[in-house]
Design an enzyme around this catalytic site. Structure first.
Site, PDB file in Angstrom:
ATOM      1  N   ARG A  36       0.843  -1.210   0.000  1.00 48.97           N
ATOM      2  CA  ARG A  36       0.000   0.000   0.000  1.00 48.97           C
ATOM      3  C   ARG A  36       0.872   1.251   0.000  1.00 48.97           C
ATOM      4  O   ARG A  36       0.592   2.214  -0.700  1.00 48.97           O
ATOM      5  CB  ARG A  36      -0.916  -0.021   1.221  1.00 48.97           C
ATOM      6  CG  ARG A  36      -1.811   1.198   1.356  1.00 48.97           C
ATOM      7  CD  ARG A  36      -2.762   1.043   2.519  1.00 48.97           C
ATOM      8  NE  ARG A  36      -2.067   0.752   3.770  1.00 48.97           N
ATOM      9  CZ  ARG A  36      -2.660   0.460   4.915  1.00 48.97           C
ATOM     10  NH1 ARG A  36      -3.978   0.372   4.960  1.00 48.97           N
ATOM     11  NH2 ARG A  36      -1.967   0.221   6.000  1.00 48.97           N
ATOM     12  N   ARG A  40       7.657   1.911   1.603  1.00 49.61           N
ATOM     13  CA  ARG A  40       7.949   0.646   2.281  1.00 49.61           C
ATOM     14  C   ARG A  40       8.120  -0.482   1.266  1.00 49.61           C
ATOM     15  O   ARG A  40       8.952  -1.377   1.445  1.00 49.61           O
ATOM     16  CB  ARG A  40       6.828   0.309   3.257  1.00 49.61           C
ATOM     17  CG  ARG A  40       6.750   1.241   4.447  1.00 49.61           C
ATOM     18  CD  ARG A  40       5.556   0.926   5.341  1.00 49.61           C
ATOM     19  NE  ARG A  40       5.455   1.868   6.451  1.00 49.61           N
ATOM     20  CZ  ARG A  40       4.459   1.883   7.323  1.00 49.61           C
ATOM     21  NH1 ARG A  40       3.448   1.003   7.191  1.00 49.61           N
ATOM     22  NH2 ARG A  40       4.443   2.764   8.304  1.00 49.61           N
ATOM     23  N   ASP A  61      -3.212  -1.058  -2.914  1.00 47.86           N
ATOM     24  CA  ASP A  61      -4.014  -0.956  -1.701  1.00 47.86           C
ATOM     25  C   ASP A  61      -5.283  -1.739  -1.973  1.00 47.86           C
ATOM     26  O   ASP A  61      -6.138  -1.292  -2.741  1.00 47.86           O
ATOM     27  CB  ASP A  61      -4.322   0.517  -1.399  1.00 47.86           C
ATOM     28  CG  ASP A  61      -5.190   0.687  -0.155  1.00 47.86           C
ATOM     29  OD1 ASP A  61      -5.630  -0.328   0.425  1.00 47.86           O
ATOM     30  OD2 ASP A  61      -5.432   1.848   0.237  1.00 47.86           O
ATOM     31  N   ILE A  62      -5.417  -2.903  -1.346  1.00 48.48           N
ATOM     32  CA  ILE A  62      -6.561  -3.761  -1.670  1.00 48.48           C
ATOM     33  C   ILE A  62      -7.878  -3.162  -1.214  1.00 48.48           C
ATOM     34  O   ILE A  62      -8.952  -3.624  -1.636  1.00 48.48           O
ATOM     35  CB  ILE A  62      -6.407  -5.190  -1.116  1.00 48.48           C
ATOM     36  CG1 ILE A  62      -6.472  -5.206   0.417  1.00 48.48           C
ATOM     37  CG2 ILE A  62      -5.122  -5.829  -1.631  1.00 48.48           C
ATOM     38  CD1 ILE A  62      -6.609  -6.608   0.996  1.00 48.48           C
ATOM     39  N   ASN A  88      -2.271 -12.393   0.206  1.00 42.77           N
ATOM     40  CA  ASN A  88      -1.731 -12.425   1.556  1.00 42.77           C
ATOM     41  C   ASN A  88      -2.232 -11.299   2.451  1.00 42.77           C
ATOM     42  O   ASN A  88      -2.312 -11.470   3.663  1.00 42.77           O
ATOM     43  CB  ASN A  88      -0.197 -12.358   1.476  1.00 42.77           C
ATOM     44  CG  ASN A  88       0.448 -12.108   2.821  1.00 42.77           C
ATOM     45  OD1 ASN A  88       0.495 -12.985   3.669  1.00 42.77           O
ATOM     46  ND2 ASN A  88       0.933 -10.895   3.028  1.00 42.77           N
ATOM     47  N   SER A 138      -6.146 -19.821   7.459  1.00 48.73           N
ATOM     48  CA  SER A 138      -5.525 -19.891   8.777  1.00 48.73           C
ATOM     49  C   SER A 138      -6.023 -21.120   9.528  1.00 48.73           C
ATOM     50  O   SER A 138      -7.128 -21.614   9.276  1.00 48.73           O
ATOM     51  CB  SER A 138      -5.865 -18.644   9.592  1.00 48.73           C
ATOM     52  OG  SER A 138      -5.386 -18.757  10.910  1.00 48.73           O
ATOM     53  N   TYR A 191     -11.744 -12.004  13.205  1.00 46.84           N
ATOM     54  CA  TYR A 191     -10.666 -12.564  12.383  1.00 46.84           C
ATOM     55  C   TYR A 191     -10.967 -14.000  11.975  1.00 46.84           C
ATOM     56  O   TYR A 191     -10.852 -14.361  10.795  1.00 46.84           O
ATOM     57  CB  TYR A 191      -9.344 -12.508  13.142  1.00 46.84           C
ATOM     58  CG  TYR A 191      -8.157 -12.999  12.334  1.00 46.84           C
ATOM     59  CD1 TYR A 191      -7.602 -12.196  11.347  1.00 46.84           C
ATOM     60  CD2 TYR A 191      -7.607 -14.257  12.552  1.00 46.84           C
ATOM     61  CE1 TYR A 191      -6.510 -12.628  10.596  1.00 46.84           C
ATOM     62  CE2 TYR A 191      -6.521 -14.702  11.810  1.00 46.84           C
ATOM     63  CZ  TYR A 191      -5.979 -13.882  10.837  1.00 46.84           C
ATOM     64  OH  TYR A 191      -4.899 -14.323  10.091  1.00 46.84           O
ATOM     65  N   LYS A 195     -11.601 -15.533   8.076  1.00 50.35           N
ATOM     66  CA  LYS A 195     -10.798 -16.611   7.488  1.00 50.35           C
ATOM     67  C   LYS A 195     -11.667 -17.803   7.098  1.00 50.35           C
ATOM     68  O   LYS A 195     -11.392 -18.491   6.112  1.00 50.35           O
ATOM     69  CB  LYS A 195      -9.682 -17.031   8.454  1.00 50.35           C
ATOM     70  CG  LYS A 195      -8.583 -15.985   8.583  1.00 50.35           C
ATOM     71  CD  LYS A 195      -8.001 -15.616   7.212  1.00 50.35           C
ATOM     72  CE  LYS A 195      -6.910 -14.588   7.273  1.00 50.35           C
ATOM     73  NZ  LYS A 195      -6.374 -14.220   5.943  1.00 50.35           N
TER      74      LYS A 195
END
Length: 273
Positions: A36, A40, A61-62, A88, A138, A191, A195
């Site tokens: 994003r 970086r 940036d998704i 990811n 996950s 979370y 997943k």
């Protein structure tokens, strides 16, 4: 022809390790590290170049549809499409974070599921024959599966379309706003829910690709394990390179592989539902 690979959210952590592994394993391939933040991302590129690797960079940036569309258009123009997509990018509220579940549900779902789906819907049309999609699931998805009610399991088992999964995820977010999610069989984890949503979405997408006119496109997801990253606050029993192994394994399944719509753990199918 050189294969073109791309990893979302890959300026650090497991995504960065996936880029490293793909650079080493794709002989002559083009591997895109995305971030994003452009600064970086380019710093991460320089780190890999010091290792003798040569990844490419693209800003992504998704959570920004214009950014996803720009990426698609550039890939189509420069390479005629995409061969490997590793999804990811994700976020996680830490266990002791004081943010109410209602807010966590909205924010986490927006990135881990909705933005993930937007990337799929935008980039899947430019996948080349023989392409591979590997999404980060996950070990928490099987954990959630053991905790939800049988009625909710039945609803997951009967999803037929992407929109069916979207409705399930939207229901969780809506119910969490009034703390009524448990009444419908959900649990207190945004979370874990996202997943499980990725796993359900992968199942639908993998099966849909069987009817696609492009040959041998596989869509699967992978559990990297408990990895030492920012998301885990540096805890875990795997390094990021070890966490990338199953994701990259799925992304490099050989021609003629028949596994579609599954979650892999330790490079093996994990049929938990």
């Amino acid at each position: 022809m050189a294969k073109v690979a791309l990893v979302t959210g890959s300026n650090k952590g497991i995504g960065f390790a996936c880029v490293r592994a793909l650079c080493k394993q794709l002989n002559g391939g083009i591997v895109y590290l995305t971030s994003r933040d452009e600064g970086r991302g380019k710093t991460a590129i320089e780190e890999l170049k010091k290792e003798g690797l040569n990844p490419s960079f693209h800003q992504l940036d998704i959570n920004d549809q214009e950014s996803i569309t720009r990426l698609r258009d550039d890939l189509q123009k420069e390479h005629g499409g995409l061969d490997i997509l590793i999804q990811n990018a994700a976020i996680l509220f830490k266990e002791k974070d004081p943010t109410p579940l209602a807010e966590q549900a909205k924010i986490t779902m927006a990135t881990n599921f909705t933005a993930h789906l937007n990337v799929c819907r935008t980039l899947f049309p430019i996948l080349k024959p023989g392409a591979r999609v590997s999404s980060v699931a996950s070990f928490v998805a099987p954990m959630l599966w053991k905790k939800i009610t049988d009625d909710l399991k039945k609803r997951f088992n009967t999803v037929k379309t992407e929109d069916d999964v979207v409705k399930l995820m939207a229901e969780f977010v809506e119910l969490a706003q009034t703390d009524k999610h448990k009444d419908k069989g959900w649990i207190d984890s945004a979370y874990m829910t996202t997943k499980m949503g990725v796993c359900a979405l992968t199942k639908i997408q993998g099966e849909a690709m069987l009817a696609d006119s492009r040959d041998d496109i596989l869509v699967n997801c992978a559990d990297p394990g408990w990895v030492k990253t920012d998301l885990s606050s540096g805890t875990g029993n795997k390094t990021t390179d070890e966490g990338a192994e199953t994701l990259v394994y799925v992304a490099l399944l050989p021609p003629g592989s028949k596994t579609h719509g599954k979650m892999f753990s330790d490079c093996k199918v994990n049929d938990f539902w």
